[in-house]
Design an enzyme around this catalytic site. Structure first.
Site, PDB file in Angstrom:
ATOM      1  CD  GLU A   1      -4.600  -7.923   1.823  1.00 18.99           C
ATOM      2  OE1 GLU A   1      -5.467  -7.229   2.381  1.00 18.99           O
ATOM      3  OE2 GLU A   1      -3.381  -7.675   1.892  1.00 18.99           O
TER       4      GLU A   1
ATOM      5  CD  GLU B   1      -2.789  -1.294   2.405  1.00 17.31           C
ATOM      6  OE1 GLU B   1      -2.615  -0.505   3.341  1.00 17.31           O
ATOM      7  OE2 GLU B   1      -3.664  -2.170   2.413  1.00 17.31           O
TER       8      GLU B   1
END
Ligand code: XIL
Length: 371
Positions: A265, A160
């Protein structure tokens, strides 16, 4: 009934049995195969594990994990705040157990994650000197990735690092070290664990602006001679709002740069939420109507969940030559992080197994796609 017709009936039953039983046995056998088995020529099927799962305290989850999945990611125990809670003090008690669980069960093991702005030990956020932060990165990556070298299949080296518009996220790493911290992290990981795959992982990178940011990262690494093996599209999507076309375009765009694509995810939000993505620091203010299904998910939504998962997997199968893994972020609905994020204490239904650890309609859709 005369003797002849009894004889004919007898022959019919015998033949019928011979013909019928093998089919039946085959069907039974097929149904016993888990997701990992039916998708074994396509891509790995993974799940994220919490502590009670890899400590085998959650027996019902353990059974599902070993039957359905051939790849595991630790939900939290390899994050920096857990493995290096204080400067130079490492604690591998939980991560060792996690890795042992994977080895014992012959599973591919993913390391999540080396460099991330979130779940950092507090001391890191206070570092202001370039030398100190560089030293932290060097020691952290050498110790953590080095410890599991040869055991872990691939590391989310960087998690991220992008804003929604594709620019670099303003973390302590970017602020103190500049954008070279990215190349540096990948080079350090390659040194600490030379035979491990190296990944960049993020949410919303299927969306065009952020996708361009991820492409910039891949190119920056390749230009600097650093290795990157795959891109992880997290896949925290919303029921009824899955950006199929963006996902497909991203799979193709990343793969054209010579890296594999992974869905890392996967879960599907079914509750009201006014933003997309998975910024863990983002919280929602409680208000009436935000927990609409405390007892059960309505049938219409259960069906929608099943068809959305089916459509996603059809897309993944279409691009199986580019995709190396699809990992769900959790095993059963009751353990999903989405019960507590972005609002604590909701009842969410994002996964393939329900609160009683029973397979949902979505699970059977994914199995049936391959039968
Ligand atoms: C989540 C975990 O599931 C939670 O238990 C924890 O409280 C916060 O982090 N993107 C990631 C994951 O890369 O590490 C996050 O996991 C979910 C979003």
């Amino acid at each position: 009934m005369n003797l002849k017709s009894i004889y004919i009936l007898f022959l019919f039953l015998c033949f019928g049995g011979v013909l019928y039983f093998p089919c039946f046995a085959q069907k039974q056998q097929k149904e016993k195969r888990g997701l990992k088995d039916v998708y074994n020529t396509d891509f790995l099927i993974g799940t994220a594990l919490n502590i009670s799962q890899f400590e085998r305290k959650d027996i019902r989850a353990d059974k599902i994990i070993r039957h359905e999945f051939n790849c595991i990611t630790p939900e939290n125990v390899l994050k920096a705040e857990v493995v290096q809670p204080a400067w130079g003090r490492f604690d591998f008690r939980l991560s060792d157990k996690f890795v042992d669980y994977g080895i014992r069960n012959n599973m591919s093991i993913v390391g999540h994650t080396l460099i991330w702005h979130s779940q950092l030990p507090p001391f890191v956020k206070n570092i202001t000197s370039k030398d100190s932060l560089q030293q932290f990165m060097e020691q952290h990556i050498a110790k953590v990735a080095g410890r599991y070298s040869g055991k872990i299949k691939g590391w989310d080296v960087l998690n991220e690092a992008l804003n929604e518009d594709g620019s670099f996220r303003n973390s302590v790493f970017l602020e103190v070290l500049g954008k070279d911290y990215i190349t540096n992290a990948f080079k350090l990981a390659a040194m600490a664990s030379p035979h491990t795959e190296l990944y960049y992982n993020d949410y919303n990178i299927e969306q065009p602006a952020k996708r361009n940011g991820a492409i910039t990262i891949i190119k920056q690494l390749q230009l600097a001679g650093a290795r990157i093996d795959a891109i992880g599209i997290q896949g925290h999507w919303h029921l009824g709002k899955i950006p199929y076309q963006d996902i497909e375009e991203s799979i193709i765009a990343f793969s054209e740069l010579g890296v594999k694509v992974m869905i890392t995810e996967l879960d599907l939000e079914v509750l009201p939420r006014d933003f997309s993505g998975a910024e863990v620091g983002h919280r929602m203010v409680n208000s009436p109507g935000l927990n609409p299904y405390p007892k059960a998910l309505p049938d219409s939504l259960q069906r929608r969940l099943a068809t959305d998962y089916e459509k996603l997997f059809k897309l993944f199968l279409k691009h199986k030559d580019k995709i190396s893994r699809v990992t769900f972020w959790g095993v059963a609905d009751g353990n999903s992080w989405l019960n507590d994020w972005p609002l604590k204490g909701r009842t969410n239904y994002p996964l393939l197994f329900d609160r009683n650890y029973q397979p949902k309609e979505a699970y059977y859709k994914l199995i049936n796609l391959k039968l």
